[in-house]
Design an enzyme around this catalytic site. Structure first.
Site, PDB file in Angstrom:
ATOM      1  N   ARG A  75      77.174  46.465  64.726  1.00 13.91           N
ATOM      2  CA  ARG A  75      77.623  45.123  64.345  1.00 13.91           C
ATOM      3  C   ARG A  75      76.573  44.494  63.438  1.00 13.91           C
ATOM      4  O   ARG A  75      75.448  44.262  63.865  1.00 13.91           O
ATOM      5  CB  ARG A  75      77.824  44.262  65.601  1.00 13.91           C
ATOM      6  N   HIS A 119      77.111  34.759  59.934  1.00 16.62           N
ATOM      7  CA  HIS A 119      76.039  34.641  60.928  1.00 16.62           C
ATOM      8  C   HIS A 119      74.976  33.715  60.315  1.00 16.62           C
ATOM      9  O   HIS A 119      73.830  34.105  60.108  1.00 16.62           O
ATOM     10  CB  HIS A 119      75.493  36.025  61.282  1.00 16.62           C
ATOM     11  N   GLU A 164      78.883  32.478  66.936  1.00 19.12           N
ATOM     12  CA  GLU A 164      78.363  31.342  67.684  1.00 19.12           C
ATOM     13  C   GLU A 164      78.603  29.971  67.047  1.00 19.12           C
ATOM     14  O   GLU A 164      77.665  29.301  66.605  1.00 19.12           O
ATOM     15  CB  GLU A 164      76.866  31.543  67.965  1.00 19.12           C
ATOM     16  N   ASN A 297      78.463  36.556  73.420  1.00 18.42           N
ATOM     17  CA  ASN A 297      77.003  36.698  73.397  1.00 18.42           C
ATOM     18  C   ASN A 297      76.456  36.061  74.657  1.00 18.42           C
ATOM     19  O   ASN A 297      76.673  34.870  74.909  1.00 18.42           O
ATOM     20  CB  ASN A 297      76.393  36.000  72.173  1.00 18.42           C
ATOM     21  N   TYR A 299      73.021  35.567  77.117  1.00 17.95           N
ATOM     22  CA  TYR A 299      71.578  35.700  77.334  1.00 17.95           C
ATOM     23  C   TYR A 299      71.152  35.200  78.710  1.00 17.95           C
ATOM     24  O   TYR A 299      70.308  35.798  79.346  1.00 17.95           O
ATOM     25  CB  TYR A 299      70.799  34.971  76.223  1.00 17.95           C
ATOM     26  N   GLU A 357      76.493  40.511  71.889  1.00 16.16           N
ATOM     27  CA  GLU A 357      75.034  40.385  71.908  1.00 16.16           C
ATOM     28  C   GLU A 357      74.582  40.227  73.347  1.00 16.16           C
ATOM     29  O   GLU A 357      75.213  39.502  74.130  1.00 16.16           O
ATOM     30  CB  GLU A 357      74.527  39.151  71.146  1.00 16.16           C
TER      31      GLU A 357
END
Ligand code: FCB
Length: 456
Positions: A75, A119, A164, A297, A299, A357
């Site tokens: 990606r 992005h 995002e 994504n 985290y 991600e």
């Protein structure tokens, strides 16, 4: 056996501004990140993306690393100002050709290219006209998506429109920590809307150009829990989840903007009234264009404490926050990934999910023997892959996982201080060294499962 489904997509993710460098090469135009990084005080270590990992020149070596890792997919994002130096109008063929060569190079070694169109490196020329806060940027994006999907659509079937939208709108336009560095809630909410709208309007355009297209969008999502059972913490959690997650998910899945969050914005003075001034007739239907997958994504999770009442008046905290943190100061919370995926599947039925991600910042450097023993990242990777497998066991249609990131790179406002790579980059020499985490990932991919050991 801790095996993944046989067709599970194993990949890594990167983004153009964070790795490419070569910001002046072959007619590339200026992006908002070039401008932002050149503004004193914006980047913690005073650096910029001018050279980064020099991937623009070293992409063959980077593709070779991915081949060595046995990856199925890569990606990456396209730098819009390489293709349209002025944001729209005349195409810069030299910039477009870079991505075409990259796609060919990936396919030659059996790696599927997964393209993210945006992005964060908006052409500065569009920012000069208002950027994402201006509705004109929507049609500019759709034109760009059209050109890219015409050029690469014969070889690329999986497309991600945006990376995002929360970061684009809130970090870029509300708190100003990211380019373009604006602090204005009115512009931030308009930006969120225009980004979503440009996504929705690009979807049919990409489909028309690409046979067998799979089109989706990537959101950064944070599963949240109230820190205590108090009603204040519950309300703070509702509000956090609303602003961070539901504000983007609900419109994408045809539910419109969440009523309770509109009320929060009005109460906080971020909106003048509960009529959203930037929404026009037909927009919400456009945004809800059916998509093939949702990119997630992940985290960390959020444990939310109210700031409405003094700490002493609030109920004692009941949720244990792990002391284990990455160098971003983000709690290591693999279970949050399972929770998030299960909830998305229940509430939105996205059909297919990809973790687009997931990763951790740890600054481990090479030992005297040259090996990079990034034990904490190895642990992070293992536990989050366990969490992904758990979600699959609970019935979530998770189809792939993209680790962030292939290389150490330019971590936005932190500059080069935060290292997220599975491959170490010595920025002075541009030498790449696969860390222990890269070796682990290679073994996981080869086995398609988690019963793997690393050499001591
Ligand atoms: C995400 C971004 C990515 C990288 C990671 C650490 O929010 O998409 O570019 O910065 O965080």
């Amino acid at each position: 056996m801790r095996q993944f489904p046989h067709d599970f997509v194993w990949g890594v993710a990167t983004s153009s501004y964070q790795i490419e460098g070569a910001t002046d090469a072959d007619g590339r135009g200026e992006s908002i990140w070039d401008r932002f990084a050149a503004t004193p005080g914006k980047i913690a270590d005073g650096t910029n993306g001018n050279v980064a990992c020099d991937h623009y020149h070293r992409w063959r070596e980077d593709v070779e690393l991915m081949r060595w890792m046995g990856l199925k997919a890569y990606r990456f994002s396209v730098a819009w100002p390489r293709v349209f130096p002025m944001g729209r109008g005349k195409v810069n063929t030299a910039g477009l050709d870079f991505y075409s060569r990259l796609v060919d190079g990936l396919l030659e070694v059996g790696i599927e290219p997964v393209v993210t169109l945006y992005h964060w490196d908006l052409p500065q020329a569009l920012q000069d006209k208002g950027g994402w806060a201006s509705r004109d940027t929507v049609s500019a994006f759709v034109e760009y998506a059209d050109v890219m999907s015409q050029k690469l659509g014969d070889r690329v079937s999986r497309w991600i429109t945006h990376n995002e939208p929360w970061c684009i709108s809130i970090l870029g336009y509300a708190n100003g920590e990211h380019a373009p560095g604006i602090k204005d809630w009115g512009q931030a909410l308009a930006t969120a809307h225009h980004v979503l709208l440009s996504h929705g309007q690009a979807v049919p355009v990409i489909r028309a150009n690409v046979p067998r297209a799979e089109v989706g969008v990537t959101l950064n999502l944070v599963p949240a829990e109230p820190a205590s059972p108090s009603k204040e913490d519950h309300d703070a959690c509702r509000s956090f989840d609303g602003g961070f997650n539901r504000w983007y998910l609900d419109p994408l899945y045809g539910k419109g903007y969440p009523r309770d969050v509109i009320d929060d914005h009005v109460a906080e003075g971020r909106l003048k009234s509960d009529t959203l001034p930037f929404v026009r007739q037909g927009d919400m239907a456009d945004i809800a264009a059916p998509i093939d997958f949702l990119g997630v994504n992940y985290y960390n999770r959020g444990v939310i404490r109210s700031d409405r009442i003094p700490e002493a008046q609030n109920a004692p905290r009941t949720v244990h926050v792990s002391p284990e943190k990455t160098e971003m100061d983000w709690e290591v919370s693999p279970h949050g990934l399972t929770q998030l995926l299960v909830r998305l599947n229940q509430d939105y039925k996205p059909g297919r999910l990809y973790v687009t991600e997931n990763g951790a910042a740890y600054g481990t450097t090479p030992d005297a023997d040259g090996r990079v023993r990034d034990t904490k990242r190895v642990h992070y990777l293992r536990t989050h892959l366990e969490a992904s497998l758990e979600a699959i066991k609970q019935g979530v249609p998770l189809k792939g996982y993209f680790a962030w990131s292939l290389l150490d790179n330019f971590e936005w406002a932190y500059g080069y201080q935060k290292r997220f790579g599975m491959v170490y980059v010595d920025y002075a020499t541009q030498k790449r060294i696969p860390k222990d985490s890269a070796h682990l990932y290679r073994a996981v991919v080869a086995q398609n499962g988690l019963d793997v050991e690393l050499a001591a």
